[in-house]
Design a protein around this motif. Structure first.
Motif, PDB file in Angstrom:
ATOM      1  N   PRO A 260      45.188  32.925  -5.091  1.00 29.79           N
ATOM      2  CA  PRO A 260      44.490  33.881  -5.965  1.00 29.79           C
ATOM      3  C   PRO A 260      43.008  33.977  -5.650  1.00 29.79           C
ATOM      4  N   GLY A 261      42.410  32.861  -5.208  1.00 26.93           N
ATOM      5  CA  GLY A 261      41.014  32.912  -4.794  1.00 26.93           C
ATOM      6  C   GLY A 261      40.821  33.855  -3.624  1.00 26.93           C
ATOM      7  N   LEU A 262      41.758  33.818  -2.677  1.00 28.97           N
ATOM      8  CA  LEU A 262      41.711  34.704  -1.517  1.00 28.97           C
ATOM      9  C   LEU A 262      41.819  36.167  -1.944  1.00 28.97           C
ATOM     10  N   ILE A 263      42.698  36.454  -2.912  1.00 27.89           N
ATOM     11  CA  ILE A 263      42.884  37.838  -3.375  1.00 27.89           C
ATOM     12  C   ILE A 263      41.594  38.371  -3.995  1.00 27.89           C
ATOM     13  N   VAL A 264      40.941  37.543  -4.808  1.00 26.28           N
ATOM     14  CA  VAL A 264      39.683  37.954  -5.439  1.00 26.28           C
ATOM     15  C   VAL A 264      38.619  38.225  -4.378  1.00 26.28           C
ATOM     16  N   ILE A 265      38.510  37.340  -3.397  1.00 27.79           N
ATOM     17  CA  ILE A 265      37.488  37.490  -2.361  1.00 27.79           C
ATOM     18  C   ILE A 265      37.772  38.694  -1.467  1.00 27.79           C
ATOM     19  N   LEU A 266      39.044  38.960  -1.178  1.00 26.72           N
ATOM     20  CA  LEU A 266      39.395  40.132  -0.370  1.00 26.72           C
ATOM     21  C   LEU A 266      38.922  41.414  -1.033  1.00 26.72           C
ATOM     22  N   GLY A 267      39.011  41.451  -2.373  1.00 23.46           N
ATOM     23  CA  GLY A 267      38.553  42.628  -3.092  1.00 23.46           C
ATOM     24  C   GLY A 267      37.041  42.722  -3.170  1.00 23.46           C
ATOM     25  N   ALA A 268      36.379  41.579  -3.138  1.00 25.65           N
ATOM     26  CA  ALA A 268      34.927  41.567  -3.342  1.00 25.65           C
ATOM     27  C   ALA A 268      34.129  41.679  -2.055  1.00 25.65           C
ATOM     28  N   VAL A 269      34.678  41.191  -0.929  1.00 24.72           N
ATOM     29  CA  VAL A 269      33.878  41.059   0.285  1.00 24.72           C
ATOM     30  C   VAL A 269      33.406  42.407   0.821  1.00 24.72           C
ATOM     31  N   ASP A 270      34.217  43.458   0.677  1.00 23.63           N
ATOM     32  CA  ASP A 270      33.813  44.785   1.129  1.00 23.63           C
ATOM     33  C   ASP A 270      33.374  45.682  -0.017  1.00 23.63           C
ATOM     34  N   CYS A 271      33.378  45.142  -1.218  1.00 19.89           N
ATOM     35  CA  CYS A 271      32.942  45.904  -2.401  1.00 19.89           C
ATOM     36  C   CYS A 271      31.548  45.441  -2.833  1.00 19.89           C
ATOM     37  N   LEU A 272      31.414  44.157  -3.084  1.00 23.32           N
ATOM     38  CA  LEU A 272      30.123  43.604  -3.492  1.00 23.32           C
ATOM     39  C   LEU A 272      29.215  43.316  -2.303  1.00 23.32           C
ATOM     40  N   GLY A 273      29.813  43.105  -1.138  1.00 21.39           N
ATOM     41  CA  GLY A 273      29.043  42.683   0.021  1.00 21.39           C
ATOM     42  C   GLY A 273      29.177  41.193   0.239  1.00 21.39           C
ATOM     43  N   ARG A 274      28.747  40.726   1.416  1.00 22.23           N
ATOM     44  CA  ARG A 274      28.923  39.321   1.774  1.00 22.23           C
ATOM     45  C   ARG A 274      28.059  38.405   0.910  1.00 22.23           C
ATOM     46  N   LYS A 275      26.793  38.748   0.735  1.00 19.18           N
ATOM     47  CA  LYS A 275      25.858  37.889   0.015  1.00 19.18           C
ATOM     48  C   LYS A 275      26.270  37.693  -1.445  1.00 19.18           C
ATOM     49  N   LYS A 276      26.570  38.777  -2.131  1.00 19.44           N
ATOM     50  CA  LYS A 276      26.923  38.685  -3.555  1.00 19.44           C
ATOM     51  C   LYS A 276      28.274  37.995  -3.753  1.00 19.44           C
ATOM     52  N   THR A 277      29.180  38.162  -2.807  1.00 21.97           N
ATOM     53  CA  THR A 277      30.475  37.496  -2.916  1.00 21.97           C
ATOM     54  C   THR A 277      30.324  35.989  -2.784  1.00 21.97           C
ATOM     55  N   MET A 278      29.478  35.541  -1.853  1.00 20.26           N
ATOM     56  CA  MET A 278      29.230  34.106  -1.734  1.00 20.26           C
ATOM     57  C   MET A 278      28.570  33.559  -2.994  1.00 20.26           C
ATOM     58  N   ALA A 279      27.608  34.310  -3.529  1.00 23.95           N
ATOM     59  CA  ALA A 279      26.946  33.872  -4.766  1.00 23.95           C
ATOM     60  C   ALA A 279      27.947  33.794  -5.914  1.00 23.95           C
ATOM     61  N   LEU A 280      28.846  34.767  -6.002  1.00 25.24           N
ATOM     62  CA  LEU A 280      29.866  34.770  -7.052  1.00 25.24           C
ATOM     63  C   LEU A 280      30.733  33.525  -6.980  1.00 25.24           C
ATOM     64  N   SER A 281      31.139  33.136  -5.770  1.00 26.63           N
ATOM     65  CA  SER A 281      32.022  31.975  -5.629  1.00 26.63           C
ATOM     66  C   SER A 281      31.323  30.696  -6.088  1.00 26.63           C
ATOM     67  N   PHE A 282      30.048  30.550  -5.750  1.00 18.99           N
ATOM     68  CA  PHE A 282      29.309  29.356  -6.163  1.00 18.99           C
ATOM     69  C   PHE A 282      29.093  29.311  -7.676  1.00 18.99           C
ATOM     70  N   PHE A 283      28.732  30.445  -8.261  1.00 20.29           N
ATOM     71  CA  PHE A 283      28.459  30.463  -9.700  1.00 20.29           C
ATOM     72  C   PHE A 283      29.730  30.227 -10.516  1.00 20.29           C
ATOM     73  N   MET A 284      30.855  30.779 -10.058  1.00 20.44           N
ATOM     74  CA  MET A 284      32.109  30.569 -10.783  1.00 20.44           C
ATOM     75  C   MET A 284      32.576  29.121 -10.666  1.00 20.44           C
ATOM     76  N   PHE A 285      32.352  28.504  -9.508  1.00 21.32           N
ATOM     77  CA  PHE A 285      32.663  27.084  -9.380  1.00 21.32           C
ATOM     78  C   PHE A 285      31.811  26.270 -10.348  1.00 21.32           C
ATOM     79  N   PHE A 286      30.532  26.604 -10.432  1.00 22.40           N
ATOM     80  CA  PHE A 286      29.615  25.907 -11.330  1.00 22.40           C
ATOM     81  C   PHE A 286      30.109  25.971 -12.780  1.00 22.40           C
ATOM     82  N   LEU A 287      30.519  27.155 -13.212  1.00 23.24           N
ATOM     83  CA  LEU A 287      30.995  27.312 -14.595  1.00 23.24           C
ATOM     84  C   LEU A 287      32.310  26.574 -14.820  1.00 23.24           C
ATOM     85  N   SER A 288      33.182  26.584 -13.811  1.00 20.27           N
ATOM     86  CA  SER A 288      34.487  25.925 -13.963  1.00 20.27           C
ATOM     87  C   SER A 288      34.354  24.415 -14.027  1.00 20.27           C
ATOM     88  N   ILE A 289      33.476  23.866 -13.193  1.00 22.56           N
ATOM     89  CA  ILE A 289      33.366  22.406 -13.131  1.00 22.56           C
ATOM     90  C   ILE A 289      32.655  21.856 -14.358  1.00 22.56           C
TER      91      ILE A 289
END
Length: 465
Positions: free
Chosen positions: A299-328
């Motif tokens: 499911p992580g891959l599915i979310v990133i596939l949708g975001a990488v060409d929509c949000l762009g590379r930089k914002k997608t990487m930031a999204l992954s880090f911030f969501m990990f921060f909130l989850s942990i």
């Protein structure tokens, strides 16, 4: 190309995932202290950190396909030998040599990305992570089947099977036409392009293919030109952070399941709970829970596939880090089954007594939080594999991937001493380290100077000026 290069990632993932399974087993079987268990993991990443830049340099000199094939053969040989290690010292040496070979695996991304058009590069390179996720799942399933009956030596042998399969079919891989053209092999590059056109039922564009021939291959100082130095430094930190966090959450998962009910109350003056793990082999229930957290990568891959060409590379990487921060953060109170400690003060005539009562959490809830955290960090990890080949030119692309990969292995080298050693001293501090790193990395992602979405691959640094 996706299937062939992806299979190298299946092999890479299985060799990495086995580390989280091997540690608890040898901790019990060989009665190893925690720092020696952690070093079994770290020695692999020491080999990878040492070799990644070397493989990248050799890839720029001798070709992507040749270097990738050699590193996979090296890994297969020492992976099989490590299954026959007679003791702890030999195991360290052989697994370190395995790590030296795995350090060249990211060159498969270099080769694959150089054969892709701009419009499909983001999704196509991200799809390689599906093979990594498959390798992780296969390794857990294999451990569930092999470990109870045959033990860890057979697990090491059978885990090398994807390496053997890749080597058998690697002759089907073409060399990168960009590499051939840049090194003056125009006829070979044209032959590869004609083969690609024929396989895809297309015609080659009209015109003459031209390129400036570069006699000097990529050098480290080329990564620190005014054009690229900021990108280089920020990317190195992001690669370090992704590996540090990703392998950390994997190791934390097995440590947490191994703890069982032993994560108990603290002693008098200690303000926070600590996990003092005793020898406890992973059970089938542990492997199944581990499998669920591993499945989070899909499911992580599915979310990133949708975001990488929509949000762009930089914002997608930031999204992954911030969501990990909130989850942990949901695990911050404690890890394992020790979640909340209630302090009950009992007044006596001459003294005060503090009783800590530990409440056990449901494993389902704990698995869910780890599931979400791992989904985002594993998906985001693949975006940096997309971004790095896109931002550097062909003449330094493999070198940049090699040095970036080396920094990721530095993070992976350190993380066992946090997830397996520091955890036994302070749960709060352990989780704080991962939370702080993810938050800082999310900010750094947004500071990258170049967004590469829709950007054509550059052949030389002059093109990017």
């Amino acid at each position: 190309m996706l299937l062939l290069t992806g299979f190298s990632w299946v092999a890479d993932a299985m060799e990495m995932m086995i580390l989280s399974i091997l540690g608890p087993q040898l901790h019990c079987e060989w009665r190893l202290p925690s720092y020696q268990v952690a070093f079994i993991t770290s020695v692999v990443f020491i080999g990878m950190a040492f070799s990644s830049s070397l493989w990248g340099n050799w890839s720029d000199k001798y070709g992507r396909k040749k270097v990738l094939t050699i590193c996979m053969c090296w890994t297969l040989y020492y992976s099989l030998l490590s299954a026959f290690a007679p003791g702890y010292g030999w195991l360290l040496v052989l697994r370190g040599l395995v790590g030296f070979g795995i350090g060249g695996a990211p060159q498969s991304v270099t080769l694959y990305s150089e054969l892709l058009p701009s419009k499909a590069r983001g999704i196509s390179v991200t799809l390689i992570s599906a093979f990594w996720s498959l390798g992780c799942v296969f390794e857990v399933l294999l451990a569930l089947w092999i470990m109870p009956a045959l033990g860890w030596r057979w697990l090491l042998i059978l885990s090398a099977a994807p390496l053997a399969i890749f080597i058998c079919f690697c002759f089907c891989l073409p060399e990168s036409p960009r590499f051939d053209l840049l090194n003056g092999n125009r006829a070979k590059a044209m032959a590869t392009l004609q083969y690609m056109a024929q396989e895809n039922g297309k015609a080659l564009p009209r015109g003459t293919m031209v390129c400036n021939i570069h006699n000097k291959h990529g050098r480290l100082r080329d990564l620190f030109t005014p054009q690229y130095y900021k990108t280089t430094l920020l990317l190195w930190f992001l690669w370090f952070s992704y590996a540090f966090i990703y392998y950390g959450i994997i190791l934390l998962t097995t440590e947490m399941f191994q703890a069982g009910d032993s994560c108990g109350a603290t002693q008098e003056a200690k303000v926070e709970p600590s996990c003092s793990l005793e020898c406890k082999l992973l059970t089938s229930v542990d492997y199944k829970a581990f499998l669920w957290t591993t499945l989070a990568e899909f499911p992580g891959l599915i979310v990133i596939l949708g975001a990488v060409d929509c949000l762009g590379r930089k914002k997608t990487m930031a999204l992954s880090f911030f969501m990990f921060f909130l989850s942990i953060l949901t695990l911050y109170a404690c890890i394992g089954r020790c979640v909340v400690c209630l302090c009950v003060f009992i007044n006596a005539s001459k003294h005060h007594q503090i009783i800590y009562i530990a409440f056990s959490s449901h494993r389902v809830a704990l698995t869910l939080f780890i599931f979400i955290a791992r989904a985002f960090i594993s998906g985001g990890f693949q975006v940096v594999f997309v971004y790095t080949p896109e931002v550097f030119p062909t003449e330094t692309r493999a070198l940049a991937m090699g040095f970036s990969s080396a920094f990721s292995k530095l993070g992976a080298l350190i993380t066992p001493f946090v997830a397996q050693v520091l955890l036994r001293q302070s749960v709060y501090l352990t989780l704080a380290v991962y939370c702080g790193c993810s938050l800082l990395a999310g900010i750094v992602s947004l500071l990258l100077p170049i967004e590469t979405i829709g950007r054509a691959l550059q052949e030389s640094k002059q093109e990017g000026i």
